[in-house]
Design a protein around this motif. Sequence first.
Motif, short mmCIF file in Angstrom:
data_model
loop_
_atom_site.label_atom_id
_atom_site.label_comp_id
_atom_site.label_asym_id
_atom_site.label_seq_id
_atom_site.Cartn_x
_atom_site.Cartn_y
_atom_site.Cartn_z
N UNK A 284 78.34 34.19 -27.91
CA UNK A 284 79.25 34.87 -28.83
C UNK A 284 79.70 36.21 -28.29
N UNK A 285 78.95 36.79 -27.35
CA UNK A 285 79.38 38.05 -26.74
C UNK A 285 80.65 37.83 -25.92
N UNK A 286 80.70 36.75 -25.15
CA UNK A 286 81.91 36.44 -24.39
C UNK A 286 83.08 36.15 -25.33
N UNK A 287 82.80 35.44 -26.41
CA UNK A 287 83.86 35.12 -27.39
C UNK A 287 84.44 36.39 -28.00
N UNK A 288 83.61 37.41 -28.16
CA UNK A 288 84.06 38.66 -28.77
C UNK A 288 84.85 39.52 -27.80
N UNK A 289 84.39 39.58 -26.55
CA UNK A 289 85.01 40.48 -25.57
C UNK A 289 86.31 39.92 -25.02
N UNK A 290 86.35 38.63 -24.76
CA UNK A 290 87.48 38.03 -24.05
C UNK A 290 88.84 38.28 -24.71
N UNK A 291 88.98 38.12 -26.03
CA UNK A 291 90.32 38.30 -26.61
C UNK A 291 90.93 39.67 -26.35
N UNK A 292 90.13 40.72 -26.43
CA UNK A 292 90.65 42.06 -26.16
C UNK A 292 90.87 42.28 -24.67
N UNK A 293 89.92 41.84 -23.85
CA UNK A 293 90.04 42.05 -22.40
C UNK A 293 91.21 41.27 -21.82
N UNK A 294 91.56 40.15 -22.45
CA UNK A 294 92.67 39.34 -21.94
C UNK A 294 94.01 40.05 -22.06
N UNK A 295 94.06 41.11 -22.85
CA UNK A 295 95.30 41.88 -23.05
C UNK A 295 95.33 43.13 -22.18
N UNK A 296 94.69 43.09 -21.04
CA UNK A 296 94.58 44.26 -20.17
C UNK A 296 95.93 44.82 -19.76
N UNK A 297 96.94 43.97 -19.63
CA UNK A 297 98.26 44.47 -19.21
C UNK A 297 98.84 45.45 -20.23
N UNK A 298 98.73 45.10 -21.52
CA UNK A 298 99.23 45.98 -22.56
C UNK A 298 98.45 47.27 -22.68
N UNK A 299 97.24 47.28 -22.12
CA UNK A 299 96.41 48.49 -22.09
C UNK A 299 96.62 49.28 -20.80
N UNK A 300 97.59 48.82 -20.00
CA UNK A 300 97.98 49.47 -18.74
C UNK A 300 96.80 49.63 -17.78
N UNK A 301 96.09 48.51 -17.61
CA UNK A 301 94.95 48.50 -16.70
C UNK A 301 95.33 47.82 -15.38
N UNK A 302 94.68 48.21 -14.32
CA UNK A 302 94.88 47.62 -13.00
C UNK A 302 93.80 46.57 -12.80
N UNK A 303 94.14 45.30 -13.02
CA UNK A 303 93.12 44.25 -12.97
C UNK A 303 92.53 44.12 -11.57
N UNK A 304 93.26 44.54 -10.54
CA UNK A 304 92.72 44.48 -9.17
C UNK A 304 91.49 45.37 -9.02
N UNK A 305 91.36 46.36 -9.89
CA UNK A 305 90.19 47.24 -9.85
C UNK A 305 88.95 46.59 -10.46
N UNK A 306 89.14 45.44 -11.11
CA UNK A 306 88.05 44.77 -11.81
C UNK A 306 87.99 43.30 -11.40
N UNK A 307 87.66 43.02 -10.14
CA UNK A 307 87.72 41.64 -9.66
C UNK A 307 86.74 40.70 -10.36
N UNK A 308 85.57 41.19 -10.70
CA UNK A 308 84.59 40.33 -11.39
C UNK A 308 85.06 40.01 -12.80
N UNK A 309 85.62 41.00 -13.46
CA UNK A 309 86.19 40.78 -14.79
C UNK A 309 87.34 39.79 -14.72
N UNK A 310 88.18 39.90 -13.69
CA UNK A 310 89.32 38.99 -13.55
C UNK A 310 88.85 37.54 -13.42
N UNK A 311 87.81 37.32 -12.64
CA UNK A 311 87.28 35.96 -12.50
C UNK A 311 86.70 35.46 -13.81
#
Length: 233
Positions: free
Chosen positions: A167-194
């Motif tokens: 349930x921790x993954x279920x909770x985090x993923x929806x917000x983290x999936x919107x990283x573009x709207x949060x103006x984040x550089x996903x290349x800086x977070x390769x493990x998160x991207x995978x």
Amino acid sequence: MTNTIELFYWPTPNGWKITIALEEFGLPYNVNLINIGKGDQFEPSFLKIAPNNRMPAIIDPDGPDGKEISIFESGAILQYLGRKHNRFIGNNERERVEIEQWLMWQMGGVGPMAGQAHHFLKYAPTMDPPQDLPYPKNRYKNEVSRLYGVLDRRLADRDYVAGDYSIADMAIWPWASLWEGQEQDIASFPNMAKWLDRVGSREAVIAGRAVAAELRSNIQNDKKAQKILFKQK
């Protein structure tokens, strides 16, 4: 035979947590749309279920002792479903603590900070009058970046945030999936991207994210919804 859960929902990250969970648990549910841009969350009938006038909420007709129960707050719903069905919450107390601390990390950190980042980066500049404020934009953008750094380091040697998928993954993923709207550089977070791809490819996650997806609107262009959501006079 499991009775149908009543879900009170709108297609937002907090709403997706619960549609994803219900799909993962394989539970039947009926969607009651709460159009937050029109003010449905302030209706007296909904406030009886969710007194904080926020969705999601559920009514489970098969609650404790066989009696109906209503639950608001996405984290509380996830914990309830996990305990009731003994899935996605770990196999012992040590594993449960591990999962719950990351669930609380999302509830107290990622959700609020990413929500504020969305507000000041995307919505506030389009208000009437515009509120294009550099300090809060940078403040919340940077805090989201810090949190995603925590997540990325956590995922350096594991597939999911707290052992097995939970349930921790279920909770985090929806917000983290919107990283573009949060103006984040996903290349800086390769493990998160995978991890985003790993979780996002699950059938239940795809199905949960798709619920009422066509109703997700562009609040930047909806002044009436802005006034309701952001309590503008």
